[in-house]
Design a protein around this motif. Structure first.
Motif, short mmCIF file in Angstrom:
data_model
loop_
_atom_site.label_atom_id
_atom_site.label_comp_id
_atom_site.label_asym_id
_atom_site.label_seq_id
_atom_site.Cartn_x
_atom_site.Cartn_y
_atom_site.Cartn_z
N ARG A 248 16.03 -23.73 11.42
CA ARG A 248 16.10 -22.77 12.20
C ARG A 248 16.54 -20.96 11.34
O ARG A 248 15.70 -20.53 11.68
N ASP A 249 18.42 -21.41 11.28
CA ASP A 249 18.22 -19.73 10.78
C ASP A 249 17.37 -19.57 9.73
O ASP A 249 17.41 -18.44 9.22
N ALA A 250 17.25 -20.37 8.57
CA ALA A 250 16.43 -20.59 7.37
C ALA A 250 15.30 -19.84 7.49
O ALA A 250 15.00 -18.96 6.20
N ALA A 251 14.75 -20.66 8.19
CA ALA A 251 13.26 -19.94 8.51
C ALA A 251 12.99 -18.57 8.93
O ALA A 251 12.55 -17.95 8.30
N GLU A 252 13.83 -18.37 10.12
CA GLU A 252 14.04 -16.69 10.64
C GLU A 252 14.64 -15.95 9.65
O GLU A 252 13.35 -15.47 8.73
N LEU A 253 15.29 -16.21 8.54
CA LEU A 253 15.90 -15.62 7.29
C LEU A 253 14.94 -15.28 6.42
O LEU A 253 14.28 -14.52 5.79
N LEU A 254 13.85 -16.80 5.91
CA LEU A 254 12.85 -16.66 5.01
C LEU A 254 11.79 -16.15 5.24
O LEU A 254 11.38 -15.08 4.72
N ALA A 255 11.24 -15.88 6.52
CA ALA A 255 10.63 -15.28 7.08
C ALA A 255 10.22 -13.71 7.16
O ALA A 255 9.08 -13.23 6.54
N THR A 256 11.48 -13.45 7.83
CA THR A 256 12.04 -11.88 7.85
C THR A 256 12.14 -11.08 6.14
O THR A 256 11.55 -9.99 5.80
N THR A 257 12.90 -12.58 4.83
CA THR A 257 12.51 -11.26 3.54
C THR A 257 11.00 -11.29 3.20
O THR A 257 10.95 -10.53 2.22
N VAL A 258 10.44 -12.24 3.69
CA VAL A 258 8.96 -12.35 2.89
C VAL A 258 7.93 -11.78 3.65
O VAL A 258 7.51 -9.87 2.83
N GLU A 259 8.58 -10.59 4.50
CA GLU A 259 7.62 -9.87 5.59
C GLU A 259 8.45 -9.15 4.85
O GLU A 259 7.33 -7.75 4.77
N SER A 260 9.27 -8.04 4.96
CA SER A 260 9.86 -7.35 4.29
C SER A 260 9.53 -7.24 3.21
O SER A 260 8.90 -5.77 2.29
N ALA A 261 9.35 -7.58 2.38
CA ALA A 261 8.95 -8.07 0.96
C ALA A 261 7.34 -7.06 1.09
O ALA A 261 6.94 -6.94 -0.58
N VAL A 262 6.63 -8.06 1.63
CA VAL A 262 5.08 -7.22 1.61
C VAL A 262 4.84 -6.06 1.87
O VAL A 262 4.30 -5.02 1.80
N ASP A 263 6.33 -5.93 3.34
CA ASP A 263 5.54 -4.51 4.29
C ASP A 263 6.67 -2.60 2.54
O ASP A 263 5.65 -2.14 2.29
N LEU A 264 7.36 -3.63 1.57
CA LEU A 264 8.14 -2.99 0.75
C LEU A 264 6.88 -2.51 -0.28
O LEU A 264 7.37 -1.87 -1.20
N HIS A 265 6.17 -3.19 -1.09
CA HIS A 265 5.68 -4.20 -2.74
C HIS A 265 4.11 -4.22 -2.16
O HIS A 265 3.51 -4.25 -3.31
N LEU A 266 3.45 -3.58 -0.97
CA LEU A 266 2.22 -3.78 -1.35
C LEU A 266 1.01 -2.95 -1.67
O LEU A 266 0.35 -3.12 -2.54
N THR A 267 2.03 -1.23 -1.63
CA THR A 267 1.23 -0.53 -2.58
C THR A 267 1.72 -0.86 -4.34
O THR A 267 0.09 -0.31 -4.78
N ASP A 268 2.81 -1.61 -4.52
CA ASP A 268 2.42 -1.85 -5.48
C ASP A 268 1.83 -2.60 -6.20
O ASP A 268 1.30 -3.07 -7.22
N LEU A 269 1.51 -4.05 -5.43
CA LEU A 269 0.68 -5.37 -5.68
C LEU A 269 -1.14 -4.44 -5.75
O LEU A 269 -2.02 -4.79 -6.70
N ALA A 270 -1.58 -3.02 -4.92
CA ALA A 270 -2.21 -2.74 -4.69
C ALA A 270 -2.77 -2.16 -6.75
O ALA A 270 -3.95 -1.32 -7.07
N GLU A 271 -1.63 -1.41 -7.33
CA GLU A 271 -1.89 -0.85 -8.36
C GLU A 271 -2.22 -1.61 -9.23
O GLU A 271 -2.36 -1.23 -10.40
N ARG A 272 -0.95 -2.73 -9.26
CA ARG A 272 -1.48 -3.43 -10.11
C ARG A 272 -2.55 -4.30 -10.57
O ARG A 272 -3.34 -4.95 -11.56
N LEU A 273 -3.01 -4.36 -9.27
CA LEU A 273 -4.06 -5.21 -9.36
C LEU A 273 -5.49 -4.38 -9.70
O LEU A 273 -6.97 -4.70 -9.60
N GLY A 274 -5.52 -2.41 -9.32
CA GLY A 274 -6.36 -2.22 -9.67
C GLY A 274 -7.13 -2.17 -8.83
O GLY A 274 -8.58 -1.50 -8.65
N VAL A 275 -6.69 -2.09 -7.49
CA VAL A 275 -7.42 -1.93 -6.20
C VAL A 275 -7.04 -0.36 -5.99
O VAL A 275 -6.14 0.76 -5.49
#
Length: 303
Positions: A248-275
């Motif tokens: 449960r603790d590891a799942a909370e940490l994993l979910a938090t890190t994944v969500e943080s990665a999306v929040d911080l790097h979604l703009t980079d993904l758009a640029e790399r995909l040419g969106v």
């Protein structure tokens, strides 16, 4: 390249030794103790000591090859037990992450929802009683009701059969609500462009989750020893409880890190995909543009 391969091989060997062989040798030793003591003498240390002395006397005059074969057999048994624990851990991960779309997951989800309703009703009744009572008793009832309400707010509403599944489904639903983007479809692309630091955070959290699931697999193997040695059930139950808490603790940490990665790097993904998106476009608009781009690339037949 040879130095790189050597370093990778060394790390794999160390990981195999730590996570499989050592834990497997402990299980093999416990299995030997279980077979020797049985149900009738579960804690007879003297009986076990006498048997070990007898084994030492009988093996003392044997050749070194016999000793090596015994050690090799123990290592093979430990490795097999480790592989079994890993396979059972994978089954636990599928169970914990189930969506509850059909039985028996839907039954478990319904039971969790009913239990939450009963807890909410008890909390409301406790608050009502605290209002009618005066003095110290009323204050204690109100404090108890407040703690119960805080626990309810911290615990999300069940959306699946398990709390771990709720955690993973929760981060996926938040990403879709915030960005209009399916996390399962976007994550492989996002993972490929993550910098080293967030990638290491996600990898560490995933390894902790895998280790907890593997520990749950070991719990089942220890419980299996209860067939010949009843303390195995107590050991397995304790190990399983520890594994669930860690998962449960590891799942909370994993979910938090994944969500943080999306929040911080979604703009980079758009640029790399040419969106292309306007500079003042909202995060939701940018996420929907990425979703349309991925849907066009993957094709209508892909999930």
């Amino acid at each position: 390249m040879s130095a790189l391969l050597t370093g990778i091989g060394t790390r794999i060997a160390e990981r195999w030794l730590q996570t499989v062989v050592l834990a497997g040798l402990l299980w093999v030793a416990t299995a030997v103790v279980a077979v020797r003591l049985g149900h009738s003498h579960p804690f007879d240390v003297g009986r076990l000591s006498a048997w070990l002395d007898q084994v030492a006397r009988e093996r003392a005059g044997r050749s070194a090859s016999a000793v090596l074969l015994t050690v090799a057999g123990a290592l093979l048994a430990a490795g097999a037990a480790g592989l079994a624990a890993g396979a059972l851990g994978g089954a636990f991960q599928r169970l914990w992450g189930a969506s509850g779309a059909g039985p028996p997951g839907s039954w478990i989800q319904r039971w969790r929802l009913d239990r939450r309703r009963r807890r909410d009703e008890r909390t409301r009744r406790a608050v009502a009683r605290s209002v009618t009572h005066r003095g110290r008793g009323g204050r204690l009832l109100l404090a108890h009701a407040g703690r119960a309400a805080d626990r309810r707010r911290r615990t999300p509403r069940p959306t699946g059969p398990t709390r771990i599944g709720d955690t993973f489904l929760g981060v996926a639903s938040r990403v879709e609500r915030r960005y209009g983007l399916e996390l399962e479809r976007a994550w492989p692309r996002l993972w490929a462009l993550l910098p080293e630091a967030p990638r290491a955070d996600v990898s560490g959290a995933r390894q902790a989750y895998d280790a907890a699931a593997r520990l749950a697999g070991w719990a089942l193997l220890y419980t299996a020893l209860a067939v010949v040695w009843w303390p195995g059930a107590a050991i397995g139950t304790s190990v399983l409880a520890t594994a669930v808490v860690r998962a449960r603790d590891a799942a909370e940490l994993l979910a938090t890190t994944v969500e943080s990665a999306v929040d911080l790097h979604l703009t980079d993904l758009a640029e790399r995909l040419g969106v292309r998106a306007d500079e003042d476009a909202s995060a939701l608009a940018r996420g929907r543009a990425i979703a349309r781009h991925l849907a066009e690339r993957d094709g209508p037949g892909d999930p």
